[in-house]
Design an enzyme around this catalytic site. Structure first.
Site, PDB file in Angstrom:
ATOM      1  N   HIS A 113     -10.173   5.299  -3.419  1.00  0.00           N
ATOM      2  CA  HIS A 113      -9.047   5.689  -2.564  1.00  0.00           C
ATOM      3  C   HIS A 113      -7.747   5.215  -3.210  1.00  0.00           C
ATOM      4  O   HIS A 113      -7.760   4.581  -4.259  1.00  0.00           O
ATOM      5  CB  HIS A 113      -9.212   5.152  -1.138  1.00  0.00           C
ATOM      6  CG  HIS A 113      -9.207   3.652  -1.020  1.00  0.00           C
ATOM      7  ND1 HIS A 113     -10.203   2.844  -1.546  1.00  0.00           N
ATOM      8  CD2 HIS A 113      -8.331   2.798  -0.404  1.00  0.00           C
ATOM      9  CE1 HIS A 113      -9.949   1.584  -1.259  1.00  0.00           C
ATOM     10  NE2 HIS A 113      -8.811   1.531  -0.579  1.00  0.00           N
ATOM     11  N   HIS A 115      -5.155   3.114  -2.416  1.00  0.00           N
ATOM     12  CA  HIS A 115      -4.450   1.843  -2.252  1.00  0.00           C
ATOM     13  C   HIS A 115      -4.236   1.139  -3.602  1.00  0.00           C
ATOM     14  O   HIS A 115      -5.070   1.222  -4.495  1.00  0.00           O
ATOM     15  CB  HIS A 115      -5.197   0.924  -1.287  1.00  0.00           C
ATOM     16  CG  HIS A 115      -5.043   1.339   0.147  1.00  0.00           C
ATOM     17  ND1 HIS A 115      -5.866   0.890   1.156  1.00  0.00           N
ATOM     18  CD2 HIS A 115      -4.145   2.175   0.752  1.00  0.00           C
ATOM     19  CE1 HIS A 115      -5.486   1.421   2.313  1.00  0.00           C
ATOM     20  NE2 HIS A 115      -4.449   2.198   2.099  1.00  0.00           N
ATOM     21  N   ASP A 117      -4.423  -1.817  -4.720  1.00  0.00           N
ATOM     22  CA  ASP A 117      -5.390  -2.781  -5.261  1.00  0.00           C
ATOM     23  C   ASP A 117      -6.696  -2.103  -5.687  1.00  0.00           C
ATOM     24  O   ASP A 117      -7.675  -2.790  -6.010  1.00  0.00           O
ATOM     25  CB  ASP A 117      -5.661  -3.904  -4.264  1.00  0.00           C
ATOM     26  CG  ASP A 117      -6.242  -3.431  -2.946  1.00  0.00           C
ATOM     27  OD1 ASP A 117      -5.909  -2.318  -2.512  1.00  0.00           O
ATOM     28  OD2 ASP A 117      -7.050  -4.177  -2.344  1.00  0.00           O
ATOM     29  N   HIS A 118      -6.678  -0.775  -5.729  1.00  0.00           N
ATOM     30  CA  HIS A 118      -7.818  -0.007  -6.231  1.00  0.00           C
ATOM     31  C   HIS A 118      -7.419   0.949  -7.358  1.00  0.00           C
ATOM     32  O   HIS A 118      -8.289   1.462  -8.052  1.00  0.00           O
ATOM     33  CB  HIS A 118      -8.471   0.778  -5.092  1.00  0.00           C
ATOM     34  CG  HIS A 118      -9.096  -0.108  -4.062  1.00  0.00           C
ATOM     35  ND1 HIS A 118     -10.450  -0.352  -4.015  1.00  0.00           N
ATOM     36  CD2 HIS A 118      -8.541  -0.845  -3.061  1.00  0.00           C
ATOM     37  CE1 HIS A 118     -10.702  -1.186  -3.026  1.00  0.00           C
ATOM     38  NE2 HIS A 118      -9.555  -1.512  -2.439  1.00  0.00           N
ATOM     39  N   HIS A 172     -10.693   4.637   6.601  1.00  0.00           N
ATOM     40  CA  HIS A 172      -9.780   3.602   6.101  1.00  0.00           C
ATOM     41  C   HIS A 172      -8.538   4.288   5.543  1.00  0.00           C
ATOM     42  O   HIS A 172      -7.407   3.939   5.899  1.00  0.00           O
ATOM     43  CB  HIS A 172     -10.494   2.787   5.023  1.00  0.00           C
ATOM     44  CG  HIS A 172      -9.660   1.736   4.374  1.00  0.00           C
ATOM     45  ND1 HIS A 172      -9.163   0.638   5.045  1.00  0.00           N
ATOM     46  CD2 HIS A 172      -9.246   1.605   3.077  1.00  0.00           C
ATOM     47  CE1 HIS A 172      -8.473  -0.118   4.209  1.00  0.00           C
ATOM     48  NE2 HIS A 172      -8.511   0.440   3.017  1.00  0.00           N
ATOM     49  N   ASP A 193     -13.408   0.408   0.212  1.00  0.00           N
ATOM     50  CA  ASP A 193     -13.095  -0.289   1.456  1.00  0.00           C
ATOM     51  C   ASP A 193     -13.653   0.431   2.679  1.00  0.00           C
ATOM     52  O   ASP A 193     -13.244   0.124   3.809  1.00  0.00           O
ATOM     53  CB  ASP A 193     -11.574  -0.425   1.617  1.00  0.00           C
ATOM     54  CG  ASP A 193     -10.973  -1.433   0.656  1.00  0.00           C
ATOM     55  OD1 ASP A 193     -11.730  -2.080  -0.090  1.00  0.00           O
ATOM     56  OD2 ASP A 193      -9.730  -1.556   0.639  1.00  0.00           O
ATOM     57  N   HIS A 231     -14.441  -6.032  -1.496  1.00  0.00           N
ATOM     58  CA  HIS A 231     -13.803  -7.305  -1.134  1.00  0.00           C
ATOM     59  C   HIS A 231     -14.843  -8.314  -0.651  1.00  0.00           C
ATOM     60  O   HIS A 231     -15.883  -7.940  -0.113  1.00  0.00           O
ATOM     61  CB  HIS A 231     -12.779  -7.105  -0.010  1.00  0.00           C
ATOM     62  CG  HIS A 231     -11.562  -6.331  -0.404  1.00  0.00           C
ATOM     63  ND1 HIS A 231     -10.444  -6.921  -0.942  1.00  0.00           N
ATOM     64  CD2 HIS A 231     -11.299  -5.001  -0.339  1.00  0.00           C
ATOM     65  CE1 HIS A 231      -9.526  -5.988  -1.181  1.00  0.00           C
ATOM     66  NE2 HIS A 231     -10.030  -4.821  -0.826  1.00  0.00           N
TER      67      HIS A 231
END
Length: 317
Positions: A113, A115, A117-118, A172, A193, A231
């Site tokens: 996805h 975001h 941090d990905h 998400h 996530d 995570h």
């Protein structure tokens, strides 16, 4: 010898360029699963930063390592073809270090996805080679840096002589996807996530109906599917899970194990779909009377409404 190896690797990369094929599961040809007498000792003995799962020449190695504050990074590698994929890219620097440590050359990036941090390492990591293919969710293609191939639920991708089914796991984020390798006992899920050990992602963009549909799709995977989430949230998730289903004996035993692992700084990931079905409240919103009572589900509520109430309860926990 070095020149021959370079030629072979180049040819392999070209042959392995992502191709989309018709829907349908295929047995996985590359996989590595650590098996131990107990889950605790298997996870407690893992050295994430230095040791990928053991594998023979035709098996897929999964290297798991910490990134940023609480992210897990993953590299998957098929020694038979030399191909290596990054599952999301939280930190380019960490991924480069892990690639160099293992002598692997990056050939693919599989984003789940959009975001940061990905996807934050996409641009830098793609500079490592001329033929690195970046794949990501079709519904978020405009938000995935350097994307080459947009993927949607029901499609398959070829990697390392194996195939992964793309699963729609939106909720998400709207376009979130997961990568499922295999369905024959060598089953691995890279879910970003969408699903966590004892939890699921916050519902930033989706709806309860969409997210519950995603949970049901994941729940249908084989029980022995290894769940590689993004995570280390399991301790906090466990506290919530126990609060809404305190009489679940399997959950109580698992939570005790999780606390032991975290006290010695060991990962609680991967888990399995079977474990999640028995203990994860977000997969049990339709079947656990105790959970439904504790989040104030009423008889007229649909299952998706019940799921939404579980999600809101966790948000406030």
């Amino acid at each position: 010898t070095k020149q021959k190896s370079q030629i072979l690797n180049s040819a392999t990369r070209k042959e392995a360029t992502i191709s989309l094929i018709s829907m349908g599961f295929l047995h996985i040809g590359c996989n590595s699963i650590l098996r131990s007498t107990t889950r605790f000792f298997a996870l407690a003995s893992t050295k994430m930063s230095t040791s990928p799962s053991s594998a023979s020449a035709n098996l897929l190695e999964v290297a798991q390592f910490s990134c940023l504050d609480d992210n897990y990074g993953y590299l998957i590698h098929c020694s038979a073809t030399g191909q290596t994929a990054a599952i999301d890219t939280p930190c380019a620097k960490t991924y480069k270090k892990e690639l160099e440590k293992r002598g692997w050359s990056l050939t693919h990036i599989f984003n789940t996805h959009h975001h940061w941090d990905h996807t934050g390492g996409n641009v830098d990591l793609k500079k490592l080679g001329d033929n690195i293919v970046v794949c990501g969710p079709k519904g978020e293609a405009d938000k995935i840096p350097s994307i080459d191939t947009a993927l949607g639920g029901g499609q398959e991708i070829v990697f390392g002589g194996t195939k992964a089914m793309i699963l729609d796991v939106g909720g998400h984020t709207l376009g979130h996807i997961a990568y499922h390798f295999g369905n024959d006992g060598n089953s691995q899920l890279f879910c970003g996530d969408a699903l966590f050990a004892l939890g699921c992602g916050k519902m930033f963009e989706g709806t309860p109906t969409q997210f519950w549909g995603s949970m049901k799709r994941l729940r249908e995977l084989p029980d022995d599917t290894k769940v590689y989430c993004a995570h280390e949230y399991t301790l906090g998730n466990g506290k919530f899970a126990v609060s809404v289903e305190p009489n679940n004996a399997a959950l109580q035993a698992r939570f005790e194990e999780i606390q032991k692992l975290r006290r010695i700084g060991k990962p609680t990931v991967p888990s399995t779909i079977g474990e999640e079905k028995e203990t994860n409240p977000f997969l049990r919103a339709d079947i656990s009377k105790e959970i439904r009572e504790n989040v104030n589900v009423v008889p007229s509520d649909s299952d998706e409404v019940a799921f939404g109430k579980v999600r809101r309860a966790k948000d406030k926990f």
